[in-house]
Design a protein around this motif. Structure first.
Motif, mmCIF file in Angstrom:
data_model
loop_
_atom_site.group_PDB
_atom_site.id
_atom_site.type_symbol
_atom_site.label_atom_id
_atom_site.label_comp_id
_atom_site.label_asym_id
_atom_site.label_seq_id
_atom_site.Cartn_x
_atom_site.Cartn_y
_atom_site.Cartn_z
ATOM 1 N N ASP A 1 3.971 10.274 -8.233
ATOM 2 C CA ASP A 1 3.827 11.648 -8.705
ATOM 3 C C ASP A 1 5.163 12.291 -9.064
ATOM 4 O O ASP A 1 5.191 13.430 -9.549
ATOM 5 N N ASP A 2 6.278 11.585 -8.826
ATOM 6 C CA ASP A 2 7.562 12.152 -9.239
ATOM 7 C C ASP A 2 7.883 11.818 -10.698
ATOM 8 O O ASP A 2 9.002 12.035 -11.167
ATOM 9 N N GLY A 3 6.866 11.315 -11.417
ATOM 10 C CA GLY A 3 7.023 11.091 -12.844
ATOM 11 C C GLY A 3 7.743 9.811 -13.188
ATOM 12 O O GLY A 3 8.306 9.694 -14.290
ATOM 13 N N LYS A 4 7.712 8.843 -12.297
ATOM 14 C CA LYS A 4 8.422 7.590 -12.529
ATOM 15 C C LYS A 4 7.540 6.392 -12.180
ATOM 16 O O LYS A 4 6.632 6.493 -11.353
ATOM 17 N N VAL A 5 7.847 5.274 -12.826
ATOM 18 C CA VAL A 5 7.329 3.978 -12.409
ATOM 19 C C VAL A 5 8.532 3.170 -11.944
ATOM 20 O O VAL A 5 9.537 3.058 -12.663
ATOM 21 N N ALA B 1 5.925 13.108 -16.023
ATOM 22 C CA ALA B 1 4.624 13.589 -15.551
ATOM 23 C C ALA B 1 4.090 12.568 -14.554
ATOM 24 O O ALA B 1 4.495 11.398 -14.570
ATOM 25 N N ALA B 2 3.231 13.011 -13.689
ATOM 26 C CA ALA B 2 2.725 12.125 -12.636
ATOM 27 C C ALA B 2 2.085 10.873 -13.233
ATOM 28 O O ALA B 2 1.396 10.930 -14.253
ATOM 29 N N VAL C 1 0.840 -1.187 0.000
ATOM 30 C CA VAL C 1 0.000 0.000 0.000
ATOM 31 C C VAL C 1 0.881 1.245 0.000
ATOM 32 O O VAL C 1 1.884 1.316 0.720
ATOM 33 N N GLY C 2 0.524 2.231 -0.853
ATOM 34 C CA GLY C 2 1.277 3.477 -0.937
ATOM 35 C C GLY C 2 0.543 4.620 -0.269
ATOM 36 O O GLY C 2 -0.683 4.583 -0.099
ATOM 37 N N THR C 3 1.278 5.666 0.092
ATOM 38 C CA THR C 3 0.697 6.794 0.818
ATOM 39 C C THR C 3 0.950 8.113 0.094
ATOM 40 O O THR C 3 1.770 8.208 -0.824
ATOM 41 N N SER C 4 0.267 9.152 0.573
ATOM 42 C CA SER C 4 0.409 10.491 -0.003
ATOM 43 C C SER C 4 1.784 11.088 0.272
ATOM 44 O O SER C 4 2.173 12.082 -0.354
ATOM 45 N N ASN C 5 2.534 10.509 1.206
ATOM 46 C CA ASN C 5 3.896 10.973 1.475
ATOM 47 C C ASN C 5 4.926 10.258 0.614
ATOM 48 O O ASN C 5 6.130 10.489 0.767
ATOM 49 N N GLY C 6 4.464 9.383 -0.260
ATOM 50 C CA GLY C 6 5.381 8.716 -1.174
ATOM 51 C C GLY C 6 6.003 7.449 -0.645
ATOM 52 O O GLY C 6 6.968 6.942 -1.222
ATOM 53 N N THR D 1 9.988 10.371 -4.029
ATOM 54 C CA THR D 1 10.102 11.790 -3.672
ATOM 55 C C THR D 1 8.745 12.483 -3.623
ATOM 56 O O THR D 1 8.633 13.560 -3.050
ATOM 57 N N LYS D 2 7.717 11.866 -4.231
ATOM 58 C CA LYS D 2 6.385 12.449 -4.203
ATOM 59 C C LYS D 2 5.348 11.361 -3.936
ATOM 60 O O LYS D 2 5.682 10.183 -3.814
ATOM 61 N N ALA D 3 4.102 11.753 -3.911
ATOM 62 C CA ALA D 3 3.004 10.875 -3.475
ATOM 63 C C ALA D 3 2.839 9.656 -4.379
ATOM 64 O O ALA D 3 3.178 9.669 -5.574
ATOM 65 N N ILE D 4 2.288 8.604 -3.775
ATOM 66 C CA ILE D 4 1.900 7.391 -4.498
ATOM 67 C C ILE D 4 0.378 7.314 -4.488
ATOM 68 O O ILE D 4 -0.226 7.136 -3.430
#
Length: 683
Positions: A591-595, A615-616, A543-548, A568-571
């Motif tokens: 949201d850091d533009g990566k998978v 892009a996110a 499970v991912g969180t808004s804090n990444g 570095t950014k949210a999941i």
């Protein structure tokens, strides 16, 4: 035999004086349960009072029946349920541990279905075959009325399970002229009274006679059971009358020739799941429409009439329910040719709505894509001819947004609506099977199903369970001390339901609605809010969180240090767990533009695979046949080899972003919709 004669005598008396109950108010019966009493008092206490012209809804208790009967029902606690028989119906309590103030704590038995089919229901999915009832549906008993139709006469014209069986098109406004005889033969005739069709029910696809619809939707004085006060101009049959009080119609309205008080009459009869309604033109005043004596008839059929030896009958087992939660849409992903995209391989289909937050479905057998929209309903798109897609159907109740993701199971699509209802829709034609109103607010989560129940969370912070066959409520629950997050559906693992709370903890519930003890499951608080549904594979919850942060929770809810990864950014996407080579990887968009592709046994280690978009990425990746598929907020759909991120392709570029609209890859097709409501099908 003595008992049978007493019942017949009572039946004759009731039929010879059909409006007798309107002459004098009768005393309350003796009740087996206060909840039974409250149900009876609300509708029947005022019957017979001057100015109240309706007949009984329940009527007196069946004289021969004990007030309280425990009948075998293997889906109730202890294998028994409490019932009480009244002249017009049966009351029952299936879950004595439920809330007695819940309006559906007491249910009305589906007795008419049993009388017609002979299938006695002894559990939610268990039946025993007996003979159908040979009691007349209306009129005098068989001893003086041998040629009148019985319940058995209707067995070949009813809809009992398959909603397409014996269904009829909408005929509102037309005249009812069909007669049915004791042999079950239907033929046109010339009734003595003109009766038209007043309504059409899409659950069973049957018409309802106008006087019956007027009766079902009637208003008048009722009694408040809490205070005993008379309430004027209230709907007599509240709480979804067709679904809960009468049941859906299981046959068309038919005229029958039957004796009433020894005189041959034309009487209009309509069978519903829980009740029978009759219309006798020979009666003056409001009592032309009456409830049939189905409670009395059922008790006689079950306890008095001789029966052949029962034969256990088990309906065909339902197919396995979707149970793979290793990816967001794992149960709907399927191998096939690798989608290529590009010129000639991308189909863009406007759904007719300006926005869509729903992820689509694709059924390769029917070549049908299904997607929900904001304001445009649920749309089924036929892509049999890839170059010229057509709208197969549209289910569009007024003002309802379908922002969740559909679930397809056993030919039915389940959707939570923004109006607080769960809708069951036939995949074949988009018609409604049922709509369940149990939530107090919008349902932004997807629905998760097993073979007999559906589960979802609502904006009121509760987890709900409903019956899959008709949408009736089973239970509702909240985590101790917190509300449940409502933006994603729960998941079911090993018969346990998992969902995240507003305190950022993952909670576990048993299938009876009770919370799993903290000694068995005890999740710590995560470091941020959760928007996307968790995944489950290899004994862990991801499970991912808004804090990444991406967490892998152990089977008891604990977290080890090697089972966290921080972006570095949210999941905001659901992780996808898949086997790659000799190992297992977790793919997640951020949201850091990566998978990222992570080692499932050690999330804290450096990513073993990374694909940068710029892009996110909020869509949930689909991993099928060695490729990772996803959409991004740069308006593009990507295909990347799961073992080699350098091997990638852009399959399509849209005119709007792919937000949390996640792809389905099934049998060589990729189906995804943009946030602007444009469905893309890629081969």
């Amino acid at each position: 035999m003595k008992k049978k004669h007493i019942l017949i005598a009572i039946s004759v008396l009731a039929l010879m004086m059909p409006f007798m109950t309107l002459v004098a108010q009768a005393a309350d019966p003796t009740f087996a349960n206060d909840a039974f009493k409250n149900k009876w008092v609300a509708q029947d206490r005022l019957v017979g009072v001057p100015g109240v012209s309706r007949p009984y809804t329940w009527g007196p208790s069946v004289p021969e029946a004990p007030n309280a009967i425990s009948e075998p029902y293997n889906s109730s606690p202890g294998g028994q349920r409490l019932v009480q028989y009244f002249d017009k119906a049966r009351m029952e309590i299936n879950n004595p541990g439920g809330n007695p103030s819940d309006p559906f704590y007491v249910t009305t038995g589906l007795v008419v279905k049993e009388l017609v089919s002979g299938l006695r229901q002894v559990g939610d999915t268990s039946f025993v075959q007996f003979n159908p009832s040979k009691t007349q549906v209306a009129g005098d008993p068989v001893s003086v009325n041998p040629d009148a139709p019985t319940y058995e006469s209707f067995k070949n014209v009813v809809t009992l399970g398959n909603p397409d069986a014996n269904s009829r098109p909408n005929a509102v406004g037309s005249t009812v002229t069909q007669f049915i005889n004791k042999a079950g033969q239907v033929s046109p005739g010339n009734p003595q009274d003109v009766v038209t069709i007043g309504a059409y029910d899409t659950h069973t696809n049957h018409n309802i006679a106008a006087p019956f619809w007027t009766f079902i939707t009637s208003s008048g004085p009722v009694t408040d059971p809490a205070t005993g006060a008379r309430v004027e101009n209230s709907p007599v049959y509240t709480e979804q009358p067709l679904e809960r009080v009468f049941g859906y119609p299981i046959a068309e309205p038919f005229w029958v020739v039957t004796k009433v008080g020894g005189v041959s009459r034309n009487v209009l009869v309509q069978l519903f799941e829980r009740r029978t309604l009759t219309y006798n033109p020979a009666i003056t005043g409001a009592s032309k429409v009456e409830m049939g004596n189905v409670g009395q008839h059922y008790y006689q059929w079950r306890y008095v009439e001789p029966q052949t030896s029962p034969t256990p009958t088990t309906p065909p087992p339902p197919p396995p329910a979707p149970s793979d939660f290793s990816q967001f849409r794992a149960s709907y992903l399927k191998s096939g040719a690798v989608p290529q995209g590009g010129t000639g391989n991308v189909l863009s289909y406007p759904t007719g709505a300006g926005a869509s937050n729903s992820s689509a479905l694709y059924d390769p057998d029917k070549k049908l894509a299904i997607v929900g929209t904001a304001g445009g309903g649920v749309v089924g798109v036929d892509v049999t001819n890839f170059n010229t897609p057509t709208q197969a159907w549209r289910f569009s109740p007024t003002g309802v947004n379908f922002d969740t993701t559909p679930v397809l199971y056993n030919g039915v699509v389940y959707y939570g609506g923004g109006d607080g209802k769960v809708y069951a829709i036939k995949e074949s034609d988009g018609t409604q099977v049922w709509a369940s109103t149990v939530a107090g607010s919008a349902i932004p989560s997807s629905v998760v199903v097993d073979t007999d129940s559906a589960y979802f969370t609502a904006a009121d912070g509760k987890l709900y369970a409903i019956n899959l066959n008709d949408g009736t409520p089973k239970w509702q629950a909240q985590a101790t001390g917190t509300n449940l997050v409502n933006l994603f559906s729960p998941i079911i693992v090993n018969n346990t339901i998992y969902v995240v709370g507003s305190d950022n903890k993952v909670y576990a519930f048993n299938k009876d609605g009770s919370q799993v003890a903290t000694t068995t499951w005890n999740s710590p608080a995560l470091d941020g809010s959760v928007v996307a549904r968790p995944s489950y594979a290899n004994g862990r919850f991801y499970v991912g969180t808004s804090n990444g942060t991406l967490y892998a929770l152990n089977g008891n809810g604990t977290i080890q240090s090697q089972h966290t990864f921080t972006a570095t950014k949210a999941i905001y996407s659901t992780p996808a767990i898949a086997s790659v080579g000799t190992g297992t990887r977790v793919y997640v968009g951020t949201d850091d533009g990566k998978v990222y592709g992570l080692d499932a046994t050690n999330l804290a280690a450096a990513p073993v695979w990374t694909f940068t978009v710029g892009a996110a990425v909020r869509t949930s990746p689909a991993v099928v046949d060695g490729f990772v598929y996803f959409g991004a907020q740069d308006n593009k759909v990507y295909r990347v080899e799961a073992s080699n991120a350098a091997n990638s392709a852009v399959l399509a570029t849209a005119g709007a972003v792919f937000d949390q609209n996640s792809p389905i890859v099934n049998s060589g097709y990729l189906v995804i919709n943009t946030s602007a409501g444009i469905l893309h099908i890629i081969k």
